[in-house]
Design a protein around this motif. Structure first.
Motif, PDB file in Angstrom:
ATOM      1  N   UNK A  83       1.079  -1.389  -0.347  1.00  0.00           N
ATOM      2  CA  UNK A  83       0.020   0.127  -0.005  1.00  0.00           C
ATOM      3  C   UNK A  83       0.585   1.739   0.103  1.00  0.00           C
ATOM      4  N   UNK A  84       2.280   1.317   0.471  1.00  0.00           N
ATOM      5  CA  UNK A  84       3.500   2.739   1.064  1.00  0.00           C
ATOM      6  C   UNK A  84       3.447   2.606  -0.887  1.00  0.00           C
ATOM      7  N   UNK A  85       4.229   1.579  -1.257  1.00  0.00           N
ATOM      8  CA  UNK A  85       4.516   1.344  -2.286  1.00  0.00           C
ATOM      9  C   UNK A  85       3.580   1.992  -3.585  1.00  0.00           C
ATOM     10  N   UNK A  86       2.049   1.330  -3.457  1.00  0.00           N
ATOM     11  CA  UNK A  86       1.292   2.099  -3.990  1.00  0.00           C
ATOM     12  C   UNK A  86       0.439   3.365  -4.005  1.00  0.00           C
ATOM     13  N   UNK A  87       1.034   4.289  -2.802  1.00  0.00           N
ATOM     14  CA  UNK A  87       0.479   5.734  -2.782  1.00  0.00           C
ATOM     15  C   UNK A  87       1.670   6.499  -3.211  1.00  0.00           C
ATOM     16  N   UNK A  88       3.664   5.527  -2.880  1.00  0.00           N
ATOM     17  CA  UNK A  88       4.736   6.432  -3.527  1.00  0.00           C
ATOM     18  C   UNK A  88       4.081   7.330  -4.750  1.00  0.00           C
ATOM     19  N   UNK A  89       3.627   5.613  -5.667  1.00  0.00           N
ATOM     20  CA  UNK A  89       4.495   5.903  -6.543  1.00  0.00           C
ATOM     21  C   UNK A  89       2.749   6.866  -7.263  1.00  0.00           C
ATOM     22  N   UNK A  90       1.717   7.065  -6.543  1.00  0.00           N
ATOM     23  CA  UNK A  90       0.649   7.434  -7.189  1.00  0.00           C
ATOM     24  C   UNK A  90       1.136   9.151  -7.258  1.00  0.00           C
ATOM     25  N   UNK A  91       1.849   9.295  -6.126  1.00  0.00           N
ATOM     26  CA  UNK A  91       2.970  10.429  -5.546  1.00  0.00           C
ATOM     27  C   UNK A  91       3.260  11.325  -6.297  1.00  0.00           C
ATOM     28  N   UNK A 105      -4.622   9.099  -1.847  1.00  0.00           N
ATOM     29  CA  UNK A 105      -5.550   9.512  -0.410  1.00  0.00           C
ATOM     30  C   UNK A 105      -5.533   7.821  -0.050  1.00  0.00           C
ATOM     31  N   UNK A 106      -6.238   7.289  -1.262  1.00  0.00           N
ATOM     32  CA  UNK A 106      -6.717   6.167  -0.702  1.00  0.00           C
ATOM     33  C   UNK A 106      -5.955   5.049   0.138  1.00  0.00           C
ATOM     34  N   UNK A 107      -4.911   4.874  -1.096  1.00  0.00           N
ATOM     35  CA  UNK A 107      -3.774   4.261  -0.514  1.00  0.00           C
ATOM     36  C   UNK A 107      -3.157   4.528   1.042  1.00  0.00           C
ATOM     37  N   UNK A 108      -2.950   5.694   1.680  1.00  0.00           N
ATOM     38  CA  UNK A 108      -2.407   6.331   2.519  1.00  0.00           C
ATOM     39  C   UNK A 108      -3.039   5.924   3.989  1.00  0.00           C
ATOM     40  N   UNK A 109      -4.466   6.108   3.605  1.00  0.00           N
ATOM     41  CA  UNK A 109      -5.727   5.701   4.500  1.00  0.00           C
ATOM     42  C   UNK A 109      -5.278   4.646   5.137  1.00  0.00           C
ATOM     43  N   UNK A 110      -5.336   3.396   4.007  1.00  0.00           N
ATOM     44  CA  UNK A 110      -5.382   2.247   3.636  1.00  0.00           C
ATOM     45  C   UNK A 110      -4.247   1.707   5.443  1.00  0.00           C
ATOM     46  N   UNK A 111      -3.036   2.675   4.245  1.00  0.00           N
ATOM     47  CA  UNK A 111      -1.479   2.186   4.700  1.00  0.00           C
ATOM     48  C   UNK A 111      -1.858   2.256   6.487  1.00  0.00           C
ATOM     49  N   UNK A 112      -2.010   3.638   6.534  1.00  0.00           N
ATOM     50  CA  UNK A 112      -1.584   4.107   8.097  1.00  0.00           C
ATOM     51  C   UNK A 112      -2.718   3.011   8.716  1.00  0.00           C
ATOM     52  N   UNK A 113      -3.639   2.588   8.545  1.00  0.00           N
ATOM     53  CA  UNK A 113      -5.213   2.198   9.254  1.00  0.00           C
ATOM     54  C   UNK A 113      -4.251   0.548   9.440  1.00  0.00           C
ATOM     55  N   UNK A 114      -3.439   0.124   8.344  1.00  0.00           N
ATOM     56  CA  UNK A 114      -2.851  -1.201   8.811  1.00  0.00           C
ATOM     57  C   UNK A 114      -2.131  -1.021   9.980  1.00  0.00           C
ATOM     58  N   UNK A 115      -0.859  -0.189   9.995  1.00  0.00           N
ATOM     59  CA  UNK A 115       0.220   0.089  10.857  1.00  0.00           C
ATOM     60  C   UNK A 115      -0.609   0.846  11.807  1.00  0.00           C
ATOM     61  N   UNK A 116      -2.150   1.165  11.836  1.00  0.00           N
ATOM     62  CA  UNK A 116      -2.432   1.413  13.441  1.00  0.00           C
ATOM     63  C   UNK A 116      -2.884   0.118  13.895  1.00  0.00           C
ATOM     64  N   UNK A 117      -3.218  -0.733  13.469  1.00  0.00           N
ATOM     65  CA  UNK A 117      -3.420  -2.378  13.949  1.00  0.00           C
ATOM     66  C   UNK A 117      -2.390  -3.341  13.807  1.00  0.00           C
ATOM     67  N   UNK A 118      -1.449  -3.346  13.278  1.00  0.00           N
ATOM     68  CA  UNK A 118       0.099  -3.621  13.905  1.00  0.00           C
ATOM     69  C   UNK A 118       0.300  -2.794  15.021  1.00  0.00           C
ATOM     70  N   UNK A 119       0.468  -2.075  15.170  1.00  0.00           N
ATOM     71  CA  UNK A 119       1.011  -1.291  16.191  1.00  0.00           C
ATOM     72  C   UNK A 119       0.014  -0.365  17.180  1.00  0.00           C
ATOM     73  N   UNK A 120      -1.111  -0.506  17.694  1.00  0.00           N
ATOM     74  CA  UNK A 120      -1.913  -0.231  18.532  1.00  0.00           C
ATOM     75  C   UNK A 120      -1.048   0.633  19.587  1.00  0.00           C
ATOM     76  N   UNK A 121       0.235   0.951  19.791  1.00  0.00           N
ATOM     77  CA  UNK A 121       0.198   1.035  20.807  1.00  0.00           C
ATOM     78  C   UNK A 121       1.082   2.266  20.227  1.00  0.00           C
ATOM     79  N   UNK A 122       1.417   2.032  18.639  1.00  0.00           N
ATOM     80  CA  UNK A 122       1.675   3.501  18.782  1.00  0.00           C
ATOM     81  C   UNK A 122       1.255   4.939  18.769  1.00  0.00           C
ATOM     82  N   UNK A 123       2.172   5.993  18.510  1.00  0.00           N
ATOM     83  CA  UNK A 123       0.924   7.339  18.112  1.00  0.00           C
ATOM     84  C   UNK A 123       2.042   8.003  16.797  1.00  0.00           C
TER      85      UNK A 123
END
Length: 170
Positions: A83-91, A105-123
Motif C-alpha cells: 500500500x505504501x509503495x502504491x501510494x508513493x507511486x501515485x504521488x 489518499x486512499x492507499x495512504x489511509x489504508x496503509x496508516x490503518x494497517x499500521x495502527x492495527x499492527x502497532x496499536x500502542x504506537x502514536x
C-alpha cells in the motif's frame, strides 16, 4: 513475527541481483545495516518503487510454497508495504490529476490503518498526518517534482561534505 534477518539478507541479495536501467540508481548495497546510516528520502523512494515490494513478494511466495503456516502479522506487514509503495507511486508520478490525488489518499489511509492495527500502542507522528495532506497538494500544486525538496537536500548534503577547513569563501 515481522521481517527477520534472513528476510533482510534475501532483500539485499535481490537488490544486488536486479538489473536496472542506467537512469535508475541502485539502492545502497548495505541497506538495513547500521554501517549505512539513515536513508535519504530519495533513496527510500527508490527502494519502495520496486526493490522492496518485489523482494517481499518473492519471500512470501517461497514462504507459502514451502507449506509454512501463514503468519497474520507478517501478511499485514507485507500488505502495508505494498500500500505504501502504491501510494508513493501515485504521488511521484510526473503527471497528476484528481484520480492521482484520490488514489494516493486512499492507499495512504489504508496503509496508516494497517499500521495502527499492527502497532496499536504506537502514536502517529506529524509525518504520518502530513502524508495525508499530499493528495490535497497534488490537486493544488501539480506533480511533486515541482515542489518537493530533494534537489535542495542534495545540494545541502554536498555542501556539508565539502571541505572548507572552517574558512568560508575559500
Amino acid at each position: 513475527m515481522g521481517i527477520s534477518q534472513d528476510d533482510l539478507k534475501a532483500i539485499r541479495e535481490d537488490m544486488a541481483a536486479t538489473i536496472r536501467p542506467r537512469w535508475h540508481a541502485a539502492p545502497p548495497a548495505n541497506i538495513g545495516r547500521v554501517s549505512h546510516g539513515k536513508l535519504k528520502a530519495d533513496e527510500w523512494r527508490s527502494c519502495f518503487e520496486f526493490d522492496i515490494p518485489v523482494s517481499l513478494l518473492r519471500i512470501e511466495t517461497r514462504w507459502s510454497a514451502s507449506g509454512k503456516q501463514v503468519d497474520e502479522y507478517r501478511a499485514k506487514l507485507v500488505h502495508s508495504t505494498f500500500l505504501l509503495a502504491i501510494a508513493i507511486r501515485w504521488a511521484t508520478s510526473h503527471r497528476t490529476s484528481a484520480m492521482h490525488a484520490e488514489e494516493y489518499t486512499k492507499n495512504m489511509k489504508s496503509y496508516l490503518e494497517i499500521l495502527r492495527d499492527l502497532r496499536p500502542t504506537q502514536r502517529f507522528c506529524p509525518n504520518h498526518l502530513n502524508a495525508l495532506l499530499i493528495g490535497r497538494y497534488l490537486r493544488l500544486y501539480g506533480p511533486v517534482q515541482g515542489w518537493w525538496m530533494f534537489p535542495f537536500e542534495r545540494v545541502i548534503g554536498d555542501l556539508q561534505r565539502s571541505n572548507t577547513n572552517n574558512k568560508p569563501g575559500k
